[in-house]
Scaffold this motif. Structure first.
Motif, mmCIF file in Angstrom:
data_model
loop_
_atom_site.group_PDB
_atom_site.id
_atom_site.type_symbol
_atom_site.label_atom_id
_atom_site.label_comp_id
_atom_site.label_asym_id
_atom_site.label_seq_id
_atom_site.Cartn_x
_atom_site.Cartn_y
_atom_site.Cartn_z
ATOM 1 N N VAL A 1 -9.015 4.860 24.443
ATOM 2 C CA VAL A 1 -7.337 4.062 25.318
ATOM 3 C C VAL A 1 -7.190 3.460 23.519
ATOM 4 O O VAL A 1 -7.734 3.099 22.049
ATOM 5 N N GLU A 2 -5.977 3.630 23.198
ATOM 6 C CA GLU A 2 -4.716 2.739 21.968
ATOM 7 C C GLU A 2 -4.155 1.679 22.000
ATOM 8 O O GLU A 2 -3.612 1.688 23.181
ATOM 9 N N ASP B 1 -1.263 1.493 24.968
ATOM 10 C CA ASP B 1 -1.082 2.385 26.402
ATOM 11 C C ASP B 1 -0.765 1.455 27.407
ATOM 12 O O ASP B 1 -0.654 0.118 27.146
ATOM 13 N N ARG C 1 0.265 -3.439 28.735
ATOM 14 C CA ARG C 1 0.490 -2.707 27.784
ATOM 15 C C ARG C 1 -0.673 -3.254 27.233
ATOM 16 O O ARG C 1 -0.635 -4.504 26.683
ATOM 17 N N GLN D 1 -2.671 4.967 30.765
ATOM 18 C CA GLN D 1 -1.942 6.425 30.888
ATOM 19 C C GLN D 1 -1.942 6.273 28.984
ATOM 20 O O GLN D 1 -1.382 5.306 28.126
ATOM 21 N N ILE D 2 -3.185 7.207 29.012
ATOM 22 C CA ILE D 2 -3.765 7.356 27.616
ATOM 23 C C ILE D 2 -2.451 8.378 26.688
ATOM 24 O O ILE D 2 -2.640 9.435 27.537
ATOM 25 N N ASP D 3 -1.815 8.224 25.321
ATOM 26 C CA ASP D 3 -0.919 9.511 24.973
ATOM 27 C C ASP D 3 -2.314 10.321 24.583
ATOM 28 O O ASP D 3 -2.865 10.268 23.832
#
Length: 108
Positions: free
Chosen positions: A17-18, A21, A52, A105-107
């Motif tokens: 996770v960032e 995301d 977010r 939704q992980i980039d």
């Protein structure tokens, strides 16, 4: 739930996770079979709302309700607020509880 626009999620940078995301909080919904009373076609996951990720630790992250703009000069407002009981859920208010499924939704 931290407050009416933030939640803690039990996934952090150790899970990929960032900051930035997007996560969707989901509601599991039974789909009844219209041709067979008392039968189910299965379950579907319907989006309650999107958030977010704004801070990330090793094992958890903090997510904030996405904002919607009301115009150039108006301040952005949350798309919904989080309430602490299902009975308080309604227009613009969403009940989110521990154990609700989420899709982050992980980039890559």
């Amino acid at each position: 739930m931290i407050d009416e626009v933030q939640i803690a999620v039990n996934a952090g940078y150790a899970s990929g996770v960032e900051i930035g995301d997007v996560l969707d909080v989901l509601r599991e919904t039974n789909i009844p079979d219209p041709d067979a009373p008392n039968e189910s076609l299965g379950t579907a996951f319907v989006r309650k709302g999107s958030m977010r990720i704004e801070s990330v630790e090793e094992k958890f992250a903090i997510a904030r309700v996405l904002q919607q703009s009301k115009g150039l000069l108006a301040p952005a407002e949350p798309m919904f607020t989080i309430v602490s009981s299902e009975s308080a859920e309604g227009r613009g208010r969403v009940f989110i509880e521990a154990g609700d499924p989420v899709d982050i939704q992980i980039d890559s």
